[in-house]
Each structure stands twice: as C-alpha cells, then as structure tokens.
Motif scaffolding. Sequence first.
Motif, PDB file in Angstrom:
ATOM      1  N   VAL A  98     -11.970 -33.443  33.070  1.00 50.74           N
ATOM      2  CA  VAL A  98     -12.209 -32.001  33.126  1.00 50.74           C
ATOM      3  C   VAL A  98     -10.869 -31.377  33.515  1.00 50.74           C
ATOM      4  CG1 VAL A  98     -13.553 -30.162  34.206  1.00 50.74           C
ATOM      5  CG2 VAL A  98     -14.589 -32.420  33.863  1.00 50.74           C
ATOM      6  N   LEU A 106      -8.808 -28.762  34.606  1.00 50.35           N
ATOM      7  CA  LEU A 106      -9.077 -27.492  35.266  1.00 50.35           C
ATOM      8  C   LEU A 106      -8.102 -26.389  34.858  1.00 50.35           C
ATOM      9  CD1 LEU A 106      -9.995 -28.814  38.802  1.00 50.35           C
ATOM     10  CD2 LEU A 106     -11.545 -27.960  37.053  1.00 50.35           C
ATOM     11  N   ASN A 142      -7.201 -25.684  32.050  1.00 52.13           N
ATOM     12  CA  ASN A 142      -7.649 -25.111  30.777  1.00 52.13           C
ATOM     13  C   ASN A 142      -8.952 -24.340  30.926  1.00 52.13           C
ATOM     14  OD1 ASN A 142      -5.479 -26.316  29.515  1.00 52.13           O
ATOM     15  ND2 ASN A 142      -6.623 -28.115  28.875  1.00 52.13           N
ATOM     16  N   ARG A 143      -9.420 -24.139  32.150  1.00 51.70           N
ATOM     17  CA  ARG A 143     -10.714 -23.491  32.376  1.00 51.70           C
ATOM     18  C   ARG A 143     -10.547 -22.225  33.212  1.00 51.70           C
ATOM     19  NH1 ARG A 143     -15.407 -27.114  31.885  1.00 51.70           N
ATOM     20  NH2 ARG A 143     -16.435 -25.509  33.089  1.00 51.70           N
ATOM     21  N   ASP A 144     -11.333 -21.218  32.883  1.00 50.36           N
ATOM     22  CA  ASP A 144     -11.299 -19.974  33.654  1.00 50.36           C
ATOM     23  C   ASP A 144     -11.975 -20.129  35.017  1.00 50.36           C
ATOM     24  OD1 ASP A 144     -10.041 -18.702  31.558  1.00 50.36           O
ATOM     25  OD2 ASP A 144     -11.920 -18.000  30.668  1.00 50.36           O
ATOM     26  N   ASP A 145     -12.863 -21.108  35.142  1.00 46.28           N
ATOM     27  CA  ASP A 145     -13.627 -21.272  36.382  1.00 46.28           C
ATOM     28  C   ASP A 145     -13.034 -22.360  37.294  1.00 46.28           C
ATOM     29  OD1 ASP A 145     -14.277 -23.472  34.812  1.00 46.28           O
ATOM     30  OD2 ASP A 145     -16.420 -23.049  34.764  1.00 46.28           O
ATOM     31  N   ALA A 146     -11.755 -22.674  37.101  1.00 44.25           N
ATOM     32  CA  ALA A 146     -11.115 -23.760  37.854  1.00 44.25           C
ATOM     33  C   ALA A 146     -11.184 -23.552  39.360  1.00 44.25           C
ATOM     34  CB  ALA A 146      -9.662 -23.912  37.415  1.00 44.25           C
TER      35      ALA A 146
END
Length: 98
Positions: free
Chosen positions: A45, A47, A49-53
């Motif tokens: 996963v 993080l 690359n994620r908006d909710d990191a």
Amino acid sequence: MPVTREFVKELIGSDTVVIFSKTYCPYCTMAKQVFDKLKQKYTAVELDNRDDADEIQAILGEITGAKTVPRVFVKGEFIGGGSDVKQLFESGELVKKL
C-alpha cells in the motif's frame, strides 16, 4: 470519506503479507526485497500515492505504536519495519511466520 480503522484492518487482512510503504523509502524497499527473495507475494500500500495517507498512518500509529513506514504485517500480525523484517529473514524466523 474518512478512513476508518475497519478499512485499515481489511487492508491488513487482504493478503498474507501487507506492507504499508512509500515509493521513495529505502527501508520500504528493503522490506519488499526480503519478500521478493522469498518469492512471497505481498500487497504494498504505497501511501505517497494515496490522498488518505495521513489518516492511514494515524491509524497504523494507533495499531502498531508508530506511524513510520514500512509497517509490515504477516497474516494480520504486525512484525515491524524494514530492519525488523531483514533481521527476521536472516534469523529464519520470517519463513516460519509465513
């Protein structure tokens, strides 16, 4: 939609090995290389690359006691970060956990 502890637990349970990682993190790469050597499939996963990191890292902090990456889980059990994974691999303990 805020990230929930249930969502993070589902992620952790989604594969035998789940690594919460960042693409540029050398310790994350170290952890992934150990599983690559073992030919053990894992879910990374990434993080960064994620908006909710930030939310995920906060929940990982609650679950594991630290927010740093990597946070590595085997069969739902937190086993540590990059150095921990490498040490478990070198001692032969990691293979037993898989």
